[in-house]
Design a protein around this motif. Structure first.
Motif, short mmCIF file in Angstrom:
data_model
loop_
_atom_site.label_atom_id
_atom_site.label_comp_id
_atom_site.label_asym_id
_atom_site.label_seq_id
_atom_site.Cartn_x
_atom_site.Cartn_y
_atom_site.Cartn_z
N GLY A 2 0.83 -1.19 0.00
CA GLY A 2 0.00 0.00 0.00
C GLY A 2 0.87 1.24 0.00
N ASN A 3 0.72 2.04 1.03
CA ASN A 3 1.56 3.23 1.14
C ASN A 3 2.93 2.87 1.66
OD1 ASN A 3 -0.14 5.11 0.14
ND2 ASN A 3 -1.02 5.67 2.14
N ILE A 4 3.95 3.43 1.04
CA ILE A 4 5.31 3.19 1.52
C ILE A 4 5.70 4.35 2.42
CG2 ILE A 4 7.72 2.91 0.84
CD1 ILE A 4 6.63 1.71 -1.78
N LEU A 27 13.59 7.97 -3.87
CA LEU A 27 12.27 7.36 -3.71
C LEU A 27 11.56 7.92 -2.47
CD1 LEU A 27 10.81 5.21 -5.37
CD2 LEU A 27 11.66 3.50 -3.78
N GLU A 30 10.16 11.31 -3.10
CA GLU A 30 8.95 11.27 -3.93
C GLU A 30 7.74 10.74 -3.17
OE1 GLU A 30 8.89 10.31 -8.24
OE2 GLU A 30 10.95 9.70 -7.89
N LEU A 31 7.98 9.76 -2.29
CA LEU A 31 6.88 9.10 -1.59
C LEU A 31 6.59 9.73 -0.24
CD1 LEU A 31 7.93 5.39 -2.26
CD2 LEU A 31 6.23 6.71 -3.52
N MET B 1 13.00 7.40 -12.34
CA MET B 1 12.33 6.13 -12.61
C MET B 1 11.02 6.39 -13.33
SD MET B 1 11.31 3.07 -10.06
CE MET B 1 11.45 4.23 -8.74
N ALA B 23 0.69 0.46 -7.61
CA ALA B 23 0.71 1.43 -6.51
C ALA B 23 1.94 2.33 -6.62
CB ALA B 23 0.70 0.70 -5.17
N LYS B 27 2.28 6.53 -7.67
CA LYS B 27 2.91 7.53 -6.80
C LYS B 27 4.07 8.25 -7.47
CE LYS B 27 1.48 5.66 -2.40
NZ LYS B 27 1.31 4.21 -2.60
N ILE B 28 4.83 7.54 -8.29
CA ILE B 28 6.02 8.18 -8.86
C ILE B 28 5.79 8.58 -10.32
CG2 ILE B 28 7.58 6.98 -7.29
CD1 ILE B 28 8.28 5.12 -9.59
#
Lengths: 158, 144
Positions: A2-4, A27, A30-31, B1, B23, B27-28
């Protein structure tokens, strides 16, 4: 997956693991995730004769361990400073002292710590043994219940 | 990416691999290529016995492509879903497809690209050791 929110990055200070730290930083930014850096130090099982004599549990072994501790702390803080400067991320530090494959404590921590993703380099410092036993990353990928993102060595990257 | 190649295997567990890749792509802002490698199976569907051996590969590729196209149809347009099917050993086909498609990331399941791989996870291990780009390995929560 799900959400990281929490990313675990096992490091051994090899070029692929440095690449993994940079990748995780990008990453995480971004997340909007956090980063925990983890290093597992294994007491050496072989030291050339004449260099020094080490008896497990004896005073010499302790000093070797504390020497390693200082070196690791310096290298870890350098990685933290890099993440802070490039991505504005305050990474947490974790160091484990454990014999055997680093893969097992990595997987254990990932499970206990409720991490959402492990990011690590392809080839660790385990040298020739990798050819016969598989790399640390490979073992983590096989055993981990959370997703594992494996980053190649910088030279091999496209 | 920006481009993720998703290695799928047609098993019930592939949904989790696809979900995870989707998912992440959401997001990216990455695009997804749904990929399936076709290698000579040890079990053949009854239909296969009625066709000449040369077209067997074609038949399997067609089936896989149809299956992937159905999966892709359920994905949002934002991930620009595409499908690709190649013949070959899964680990090598995944590695080569990622190169050809210039994928930035390969997403695969930890186990299950046919036969004994359901137990050993040899495909994921080989991709991890031989790929020249990042690999996201997703473990299924479903039993083997």
């Amino acid at each position: 997956m799900g959400n990281i929110r929490r990313i675990l990055v096992p490091v051994d200070f090899s070029p692929p693991s440095r690449a993994a730290v940079r990748y995780a930083g990008e990453l995480a930014q971004e997340l909007g995730a956090t980063i925990d850096l983890l290093h597992i130090w294994r007491p050496p099982t072989f030291i050339p004769a004449g260099l020094m004599v080490v008896v497990p549990g004896a005073a010499d072994h302790q000093s070797l361990e504390s020497l390693a501790e200082t070196e690791i702390a310096e290298s870890m803080h350098a990685l933290v400073a890099e993440l802070k400067a490039e991505r504005g991320i305050e990474a947490r530090l974790r160091v484990g002292f454990q014999p055997g494959s680093p893969a097992d404590p990595i997987v254990e921590l990932a499970e206990r710590g409720e991490f959402d993703l492990i990011v690590m380099g392809t080839h660790g410092r385990t040298g020739v043994a990798r050819l016969f036993l598989g790399s640390v990353a490979e073992r983590v990928a096989r055993l981990s219940h959370c997703p594992v993102l494996i980053v190649p060595a910088p030279a091999a990257a496209a | 990416m920006k481009r993720i190649l998703v290695g799928l295997d047609g098993s019930p567990r592939e949904a989790e691999v696809l979900d995870a890749a989707r998912a992440l792509a959401d997001k990216i802002g990455a695009e997804l290529i749904l990929f399936r490698a076709i290698s000579l199976p040890t079990e053949l569907p009854p239909r296969a016995l009625a066709v000449p051996p040369a077209s067997l590969g074609e038949l399997l590729v067609d089936d896989a492509r149809q299956h992937l196209t159905a999966l892709a149809a359920r994905l949002p347009e934002s991930v620009l879903p595409r499908v690709r099917v190649d013949l070959g050993a899964p680990w090598a086909a995944i590695r080569d497809a990622a190169r050809i498609e210039n994928a930035d990331l390969i997403a695969i399941g930890s186990h299950g690209y046919g036969g004994i791989d359901r137990l050993l996870g040899t495909t994921a291990a080989k991709v991890v050791n031989h790929a020249d780009r990042s690999v996201l390995v997703i473990r299924s929560t479903k039993p083997v």
